[in-house]
Design a protein around this motif. Structure first.
Motif, PDB file in Angstrom:
ATOM      1  N   LYS A 124       0.815  -1.205   0.000  1.00 28.09           N
ATOM      2  CA  LYS A 124       0.000   0.000   0.000  1.00 28.09           C
ATOM      3  C   LYS A 124       0.852   1.261   0.000  1.00 28.09           C
ATOM      4  CE  LYS A 124      -3.630   2.392   2.594  1.00 28.09           C
ATOM      5  NZ  LYS A 124      -4.542   2.338   3.772  1.00 28.09           N
ATOM      6  N   TYR A 125       1.833   1.322   0.897  1.00 30.34           N
ATOM      7  CA  TYR A 125       2.590   2.559   1.035  1.00 30.34           C
ATOM      8  C   TYR A 125       3.689   2.703  -0.008  1.00 30.34           C
ATOM      9  CZ  TYR A 125      -0.077   3.589   5.147  1.00 30.34           C
ATOM     10  OH  TYR A 125      -1.133   3.878   5.982  1.00 30.34           O
ATOM     11  N   LEU A 126       4.243   1.590  -0.477  1.00 30.81           N
ATOM     12  CA  LEU A 126       5.205   1.673  -1.577  1.00 30.81           C
ATOM     13  C   LEU A 126       4.475   2.108  -2.840  1.00 30.81           C
ATOM     14  CD1 LEU A 126       8.106   1.291  -2.423  1.00 30.81           C
ATOM     15  CD2 LEU A 126       7.644  -1.117  -2.864  1.00 30.81           C
ATOM     16  N   GLY A 127       3.278   1.585  -3.035  1.00 29.49           N
ATOM     17  CA  GLY A 127       2.462   2.009  -4.169  1.00 29.49           C
ATOM     18  C   GLY A 127       2.115   3.482  -4.091  1.00 29.49           C
ATOM     19  N   PHE A 128       1.828   3.971  -2.891  1.00 28.21           N
ATOM     20  CA  PHE A 128       1.494   5.387  -2.701  1.00 28.21           C
ATOM     21  C   PHE A 128       2.671   6.274  -3.087  1.00 28.21           C
ATOM     22  CE2 PHE A 128       1.615   9.178   0.038  1.00 28.21           C
ATOM     23  CZ  PHE A 128       0.421   9.782  -0.341  1.00 28.21           C
ATOM     24  N   ILE A 129       3.886   5.867  -2.690  1.00 24.61           N
ATOM     25  CA  ILE A 129       5.083   6.645  -3.024  1.00 24.61           C
ATOM     26  C   ILE A 129       5.307   6.674  -4.543  1.00 24.61           C
ATOM     27  CG2 ILE A 129       7.597   6.723  -2.815  1.00 24.61           C
ATOM     28  CD1 ILE A 129       7.239   5.500   0.011  1.00 24.61           C
ATOM     29  N   ILE A 130       5.144   5.513  -5.172  1.00 19.17           N
ATOM     30  CA  ILE A 130       5.351   5.424  -6.620  1.00 19.17           C
ATOM     31  C   ILE A 130       4.332   6.260  -7.370  1.00 19.17           C
ATOM     32  CG2 ILE A 130       5.258   3.840  -8.598  1.00 19.17           C
ATOM     33  CD1 ILE A 130       6.500   1.712  -6.812  1.00 19.17           C
ATOM     34  N   SER A 131       3.109   6.342  -6.836  1.00 23.66           N
ATOM     35  CA  SER A 131       2.058   7.114  -7.507  1.00 23.66           C
ATOM     36  C   SER A 131       2.411   8.598  -7.613  1.00 23.66           C
ATOM     37  CB  SER A 131       0.720   6.942  -6.767  1.00 23.66           C
ATOM     38  OG  SER A 131       0.741   7.604  -5.512  1.00 23.66           O
ATOM     39  N   LYS A 132       3.347   9.056  -6.785  1.00 24.36           N
ATOM     40  CA  LYS A 132       3.736  10.466  -6.810  1.00 24.36           C
ATOM     41  C   LYS A 132       4.696  10.803  -7.958  1.00 24.36           C
ATOM     42  CE  LYS A 132       1.320  11.466  -3.198  1.00 24.36           C
ATOM     43  NZ  LYS A 132       0.094  12.292  -3.356  1.00 24.36           N
ATOM     44  N   VAL A 133       5.264   9.760  -8.567  1.00 22.25           N
ATOM     45  CA  VAL A 133       6.237  10.035  -9.627  1.00 22.25           C
ATOM     46  C   VAL A 133       5.820   9.494 -10.991  1.00 22.25           C
ATOM     47  CG1 VAL A 133       8.172  10.087  -8.025  1.00 22.25           C
ATOM     48  CG2 VAL A 133       7.577   7.935  -9.145  1.00 22.25           C
ATOM     49  N   ASN A 134       4.750   8.697 -11.050  1.00 21.20           N
ATOM     50  CA  ASN A 134       4.397   8.102 -12.335  1.00 21.20           C
ATOM     51  C   ASN A 134       3.252   8.805 -13.066  1.00 21.20           C
ATOM     52  OD1 ASN A 134       2.088   7.256 -10.982  1.00 21.20           O
ATOM     53  ND2 ASN A 134       2.717   5.118 -10.841  1.00 21.20           N
ATOM     54  N   SER A 141      -0.573   2.103  -9.170  1.00 19.00           N
ATOM     55  CA  SER A 141       0.684   1.955  -8.433  1.00 19.00           C
ATOM     56  C   SER A 141       0.606   0.796  -7.446  1.00 19.00           C
ATOM     57  CB  SER A 141       1.005   3.261  -7.694  1.00 19.00           C
ATOM     58  OG  SER A 141       1.106   4.334  -8.610  1.00 19.00           O
ATOM     59  N   TYR A 142      -0.520   0.699  -6.752  1.00 20.69           N
ATOM     60  CA  TYR A 142      -0.725  -0.435  -5.843  1.00 20.69           C
ATOM     61  C   TYR A 142      -0.637  -1.748  -6.606  1.00 20.69           C
ATOM     62  CZ  TYR A 142      -3.400  -4.088  -3.517  1.00 20.69           C
ATOM     63  OH  TYR A 142      -3.801  -5.292  -3.005  1.00 20.69           O
ATOM     64  N   ASN A 143      -1.308  -1.811  -7.754  1.00 23.23           N
ATOM     65  CA  ASN A 143      -1.370  -3.039  -8.536  1.00 23.23           C
ATOM     66  C   ASN A 143       0.005  -3.468  -9.040  1.00 23.23           C
ATOM     67  OD1 ASN A 143      -3.408  -4.922 -10.083  1.00 23.23           O
ATOM     68  ND2 ASN A 143      -1.890  -4.312 -11.588  1.00 23.23           N
ATOM     69  N   ALA A 144       0.835  -2.478  -9.439  1.00 25.23           N
ATOM     70  CA  ALA A 144       2.166  -2.806  -9.940  1.00 25.23           C
ATOM     71  C   ALA A 144       3.031  -3.431  -8.847  1.00 25.23           C
ATOM     72  CB  ALA A 144       2.837  -1.555 -10.484  1.00 25.23           C
ATOM     73  N   VAL A 145       3.001  -2.851  -7.658  1.00 25.04           N
ATOM     74  CA  VAL A 145       3.784  -3.399  -6.546  1.00 25.04           C
ATOM     75  C   VAL A 145       3.233  -4.761  -6.140  1.00 25.04           C
ATOM     76  CG1 VAL A 145       4.528  -3.036  -4.167  1.00 25.04           C
ATOM     77  CG2 VAL A 145       4.373  -1.090  -5.727  1.00 25.04           C
ATOM     78  N   ALA A 146       1.914  -4.863  -6.092  1.00 23.96           N
ATOM     79  CA  ALA A 146       1.291  -6.134  -5.712  1.00 23.96           C
ATOM     80  C   ALA A 146       1.594  -7.225  -6.727  1.00 23.96           C
ATOM     81  CB  ALA A 146      -0.221  -5.946  -5.570  1.00 23.96           C
ATOM     82  N   SER A 147       1.639  -6.870  -8.016  1.00 22.66           N
ATOM     83  CA  SER A 147       1.952  -7.856  -9.062  1.00 22.66           C
ATOM     84  C   SER A 147       3.348  -8.421  -8.879  1.00 22.66           C
ATOM     85  CB  SER A 147       1.841  -7.212 -10.452  1.00 22.66           C
ATOM     86  OG  SER A 147       0.526  -6.815 -10.737  1.00 22.66           O
ATOM     87  N   ALA A 148       4.290  -7.553  -8.465  1.00 25.69           N
ATOM     88  CA  ALA A 148       5.675  -7.978  -8.279  1.00 25.69           C
ATOM     89  C   ALA A 148       5.842  -8.898  -7.070  1.00 25.69           C
ATOM     90  CB  ALA A 148       6.585  -6.766  -8.132  1.00 25.69           C
ATOM     91  N   ILE A 149       4.833  -8.961  -6.222  1.00 19.12           N
ATOM     92  CA  ILE A 149       4.912  -9.803  -5.032  1.00 19.12           C
ATOM     93  C   ILE A 149       3.967 -10.999  -5.123  1.00 19.12           C
ATOM     94  CG2 ILE A 149       4.539  -9.870  -2.526  1.00 19.12           C
ATOM     95  CD1 ILE A 149       5.417  -6.949  -2.427  1.00 19.12           C
ATOM     96  N   LEU A 150       2.725 -10.727  -5.509  1.00 19.00           N
ATOM     97  CA  LEU A 150       1.702 -11.773  -5.489  1.00 19.00           C
ATOM     98  C   LEU A 150       1.656 -12.598  -6.761  1.00 19.00           C
ATOM     99  CD1 LEU A 150      -1.196  -9.699  -3.870  1.00 19.00           C
ATOM    100  CD2 LEU A 150       0.484 -11.160  -2.729  1.00 19.00           C
ATOM    101  N   GLY A 151       1.981 -11.988  -7.905  1.00 21.76           N
ATOM    102  CA  GLY A 151       1.928 -12.722  -9.163  1.00 21.76           C
ATOM    103  C   GLY A 151       0.881 -12.171 -10.110  1.00 21.76           C
ATOM    104  N   GLN A 152       0.985 -12.556 -11.392  1.00 17.03           N
ATOM    105  CA  GLN A 152       0.173 -11.944 -12.428  1.00 17.03           C
ATOM    106  C   GLN A 152      -1.292 -12.351 -12.396  1.00 17.03           C
ATOM    107  OE1 GLN A 152       1.341 -13.093 -16.390  1.00 17.03           O
ATOM    108  NE2 GLN A 152       1.730 -15.194 -15.820  1.00 17.03           N
ATOM    109  N   SER A 153      -1.633 -13.444 -11.778  1.00 18.19           N
ATOM    110  CA  SER A 153      -3.047 -13.822 -11.684  1.00 18.19           C
ATOM    111  C   SER A 153      -3.615 -13.543 -10.299  1.00 18.19           C
ATOM    112  CB  SER A 153      -3.229 -15.295 -12.046  1.00 18.19           C
ATOM    113  OG  SER A 153      -2.396 -16.123 -11.248  1.00 18.19           O
ATOM    114  N   GLU A 154      -2.821 -13.813  -9.254  1.00 19.18           N
ATOM    115  CA  GLU A 154      -3.301 -13.629  -7.885  1.00 19.18           C
ATOM    116  C   GLU A 154      -3.585 -12.173  -7.541  1.00 19.18           C
ATOM    117  OE1 GLU A 154      -0.861 -17.347  -8.134  1.00 19.18           O
ATOM    118  OE2 GLU A 154      -0.648 -15.264  -8.788  1.00 19.18           O
ATOM    119  N   VAL A 155      -2.878 -11.243  -8.189  1.00 18.86           N
ATOM    120  CA  VAL A 155      -3.025  -9.830  -7.846  1.00 18.86           C
ATOM    121  C   VAL A 155      -4.445  -9.331  -8.091  1.00 18.86           C
ATOM    122  CG1 VAL A 155      -2.321  -9.001 -10.139  1.00 18.86           C
ATOM    123  CG2 VAL A 155      -2.008  -7.537  -8.143  1.00 18.86           C
ATOM    124  N   PHE A 156      -5.128  -9.869  -9.088  1.00 14.95           N
ATOM    125  CA  PHE A 156      -6.469  -9.382  -9.407  1.00 14.95           C
ATOM    126  C   PHE A 156      -7.512  -9.811  -8.377  1.00 14.95           C
ATOM    127  CE2 PHE A 156      -4.229  -9.448 -13.492  1.00 14.95           C
ATOM    128  CZ  PHE A 156      -4.361  -8.107 -13.821  1.00 14.95           C
TER     129      PHE A 156
END
Length: 406
Positions: A124-134, A141-156
């Protein structure tokens, strides 16, 4: 010279994304410039600085320790199973046991971190930080960080409640992130096949690269009033051991699925190599000794060269890159040990390979979304090729930037 070629390569890959943009006039080049600078900074830190090299080394040690402990469970169940080399009669490495099955323990650890709310906090908070620069929304931003941890199907699954209300343009960005990144559960497996520093570098660069390409191919502005993140918590609270059993089984399923894909793809590529080689050998009267992978290597060689790979390595490098696109990253990584490539070429290819950008991922992502929301699944399937095109450009940009520091 390689710096000039690298700059041309980045501009070319950005131009290719712009050519298929849905709204060429609305591309936010300011944010794209910021994110490219961030990519260069991270590539330099991870590949060239003492602190970055130390960090990657410690991370690698951590994963090696986890894999070592995972092998205790693997050996307990499969102890004594080994292939014998036909020449030396010595046991050889069993890929499924030593590379894929440790995914089970990593998946279990991810489940524990998820259950204890540590991962959701980080995401949540890493995504929030990234949202400030993208220049994009908090959800992307949340989804991108979550995808890198949970995986391409589990994230949804984690954004299941929001899926019906996500417009097509934002859906592209969400799925592009899922295809460009890799899940934490299989990073340990990558560490056993390519140098850890290339894996870590690719994970970080792809995170920002996904936003860069998506914001060119599919530019839009997010309404702040429609940018809430509603995380799916599940219908009932699982007990700790319910959760643990579920993640362990999920990890085993991933290992088996990857194994099945490898069996099929390696066999098909072997068949294509044999048929192509026999046809060319017959037609040329024995003067041409090429196979299928050599042919696709010629097609990808110019792209490999523009990404910073020396021309002397470009055909073989292009073959490995194309193999990854047509099959998956594990098949391509398996070709690296026998490839006669320079250290620079190996590093660039290694960064390129660390992503889920391949034809199979179109079906995996579309199927995962469709299982949660039928209409959105159909939407993803319709822009599947464009999704793969964008994710492949992400891999090329990450590899090219890494090449500046190799």
């Amino acid at each position: 010279m390689h710096i000039i070629i690298g700059i041309i390569g980045i501009l070319l890959f950005l131009a290719l994304a712009w050519l298929v943009s849905s709204d060429k006039k609305s591309v936010k080049w300011k944010y794209i410039g910021i994110m490219i600078v961030i990519q260069f900074i991270f590539a330099f830190l991870l590949l060239k600085t003492t602190g970055g090299i130390y960090f990657v080394g410690k991370l690698s040690e951590g994963f090696n320790y986890i894999i070592m402990k995972a092998m205790e469970g693997v050996n307990f169940v499969f102890g004594g199973m080994a292939n014998l080399d036909p020449k030396s009669k010595q046991p050889t490495n069993v890929f499924f046991l030593n590379v894929l099955l440790p995914i089970v323990l990593v998946s279990a650890l991810i489940g524990i971190l998820q259950y204890t709310k540590i991962l959701p906090f980080i995401i949540k908070y890493l995504g929030f930080i990234i949202s400030k620069v993208n220049g994009m929304g908090k959800l992307e931003s949340y989804n991108a960080v979550a995808s890198a941890i949970l995986g391409q199907s589990e994230v949804f699954i984690s954004i299941k409640k929001q899926l019906p209300f996500i417009p097509k343009n934002r859906m592209y960005t969400l799925t592009a992130s899922a295809m460009s990144t890799v899940s934490a559960s299989i990073i340990g497996a990558y560490f056993t096949m390519v140098e850890p520093r290339y894996v870590v570098t690719a994970v970080v660069l792809n995170l920002f690269g996904g936003f860069i390409i998506a914001s060119i191919i599919n530019p839009y502005t997010v309404d702040p009033d429609k940018d809430d993140i509603i995380i799916e918590e599940g219908e009932h609270k699982q007990s700790f051991f319910e959760m643990l059993g579920e993640y362990i089984l999920d990890g085993f399923k991933v290992a088996v699925i990857v194994a099945a894909m490898l069996i099929g793809y390696v066999a098909l590529i072997g068949l294509l190599n044999g048929l192509t080689g026999n046809i060319l050998h017959t037609v040329s009267g024995g003067s041409i000794d090429w196979d299928f992978q050599t042919l696709i290597g010629f097609v990808f060689a110019p792209l490999a060269f523009i990404a910073g790979i020396p021309w002397s390595d470009a055909v073989e490098a292009g073959s490995i890159m194309a193999t990854k696109l047509l099959s998956n990253e594990f098949v391509a990584m398996g070709l690296l040990p026998d490839a006669e490539l320079s250290k620079r070429a190996t590093g660039i290819i290694s960064v390129f390979l660390v992503s889920f950008a391949n034809f199979g991922s179109i079906g995996i992502i579309a199927g995962a979304v469709k299982s949660l929301n039928d209409e959105q699944g159909n939407t993803v399937a319709r822009f599947g090729i464009k999704l793969l095109f964008g994710a492949t450009l992400v891999s090329f940009i990450s590899a090219t930037i890494a090449g500046f520091f190799l």
